[in-house]
Write an enzyme that holds these catalytic residues in place. Structure first.
Site, mmCIF file in Angstrom:
data_model
loop_
_atom_site.group_PDB
_atom_site.id
_atom_site.type_symbol
_atom_site.label_atom_id
_atom_site.label_comp_id
_atom_site.label_asym_id
_atom_site.label_seq_id
_atom_site.Cartn_x
_atom_site.Cartn_y
_atom_site.Cartn_z
ATOM 1 N NE ARG A 65 -1.396 -2.307 2.531
ATOM 2 C CZ ARG A 65 -1.578 -3.510 2.382
ATOM 3 N NH1 ARG A 65 -2.681 -4.044 1.755
ATOM 4 N NH2 ARG A 65 -0.807 -4.341 2.754
ATOM 5 C CB THR A 66 3.256 2.363 2.293
ATOM 6 O OG1 THR A 66 2.519 2.041 3.433
ATOM 7 C CG2 THR A 66 3.716 3.916 2.771
ATOM 8 C CE LYS A 93 28.113 -4.001 -6.422
ATOM 9 N NZ LYS A 93 28.256 -3.017 -7.732
ATOM 10 N NE ARG A 115 6.987 0.817 5.000
ATOM 11 C CZ ARG A 115 5.645 0.153 5.143
ATOM 12 N NH1 ARG A 115 5.668 -1.042 4.856
ATOM 13 N NH2 ARG A 115 4.829 1.003 5.367
ATOM 14 C CG HIS A 143 3.216 3.748 8.773
ATOM 15 N ND1 HIS A 143 3.277 4.601 7.613
ATOM 16 C CD2 HIS A 143 2.713 2.619 8.298
ATOM 17 C CE1 HIS A 143 2.957 3.942 6.778
ATOM 18 N NE2 HIS A 143 2.467 2.804 7.073
#
Ligand code: CP
Length: 317
Positions: A65-66, A93, A115, A143
């Site tokens: 969703r986000t 890396k 996120r 959030h």
């Protein structure tokens, strides 16, 4: 739609969390979101508000969703969009998050949506970049855009939340949605109640001014809104309850349990849902839920947040 021609200014310059925000900022975001929602209803669904602006989406945790709704919001605003995939990047890396972000910024991006599983990771970006930073979820911390879309969805149905009781049910201790919702709902005058097994409610959380109950039947009876949270097994370090079946029996929201609720109770779920665990099919698809309305409002409110915060591009930190 007229009110989005002039850009009102938010007091915040970045969106890291709801904690510390003022009600005026939330009101401006909700007002602007309503205007963008109208645009989503037009055949074109698109405006030129962020033309020339480049946004990078950096998701270090899974999301449906986000991630998609930020990308859709950016495209609806005509921004240029870059999606950074951590799993195929040079982080593998040994490059640091800060070096990675500074290299991306050197390519002339203006806004970063991130996120990350580490609470507070966005502060590192804030301290090292000139871009506008938006938190799309940081660990179990906050959030903020989820809380804003939840608030918008509730506000559409209950325009005056003062004195209304909103209950967050379930895995509170692992939930960034719960933390951001608590702050947002309190700014709107709601009574916030937490309900779930004692193992999933942080000790001393009453200090935030919330009510706590371990009695689901009582919570169902006294709530105007219930926001049902997913059991976040990926964050559990040991068993918090004997089994998912047991959790469902005691804490799962079913139509039978909702028969004791107020007639107009509103049911939210931030997603992703575990049907048959915290919520039954008959509730997830039932008359009281506004779950897909939350998803639509997620696009409109993220359009508003991107648009309003874009006033800070190239400016104030
Ligand atoms: N509500 C929410 O954050 O969902 P995603 O994890 O799918 O983005």
């Amino acid at each position: 739609m007229d009110n989005i021609k002039t850009k009102d200014l938010l007091k915040i310059k970045h969106l890291l969390g709801i904690k510390g925000m003022c009600r005026e900022d939330l009101e401006l975001i909700l007002k602007t979101s309503a205007s963008f929602k109208q645009i989503l209803d037009t055949p074109n669904k698109k405006v030129a508000a962020l033309k020339g602006i480049t946004v990078v989406n950096m998701f270090f945790e899974n999301s449906t969703r986000t991630k998609l709704s930020f990308e859709m919001a950016e495209k609806r605003l005509s921004a240029d969009v870059v999606n950074f995939a951590a799993s195929s990047s040079s982080l593998k890396k040994g490059e640091t998050l800060i070096d990675t972000a500074r290299n991306i910024e050197a390519m002339k991006i203006d806004m970063v949506v991130m996120r990350h599983s580490t609470p507070g990771a966005h502060k590192m970006l804030l301290d090292n970049l000139d871009s506008v930073i938006i938190n799309a979820g940081d660990g179990a911390h906050e959030h903020p855009t989820q809380a804003i879309l939840d608030l918008m969805t509730i506000d559409e149905k209950i325009p005056d939340l003062r004195g209304k009781r909103v209950t967050l049910v379930g895995d509170i201790i692992h939930s960034r949605v719960a933390m951001s919702n608590i702050h947002a709902l309190q700014l709107y005058g709601a009574k916030v109640q937490l309900c779930g097994p004692a193992t999933l409610i942080p000790k001393g959380i009453e200090k935030l001014g919330v009510e706590v109950t371990y009695d689901l039947e009582e919570a169902i009876k006294n709530s105007d809104v219930m926001n049902i949270l997913r059991i976040q097994l990926e964050r559990h370090v040991g068993p918090s309850f004997p089994s998912l079946r047991e959790y469902h029996n005691f804490w799962g929201i079913t139509n039978e349990k909702l028969s004791k609720a107020k007639n107009d109770i509103l049911i939210l779920h931030p997603g992703p849902m575990n049907r048959g665990v915290e919520i039954d099919d008959d509730v997830a698809d039932g008359d009281h839920q506004v779950i897909l309305e939350q998803v639509l409002n997620g696009v409109a409110s993220r359009m508003a947040i991107l648009y309003l915060l874009s006033a800070n591009i190239g400016g104030i930190k």
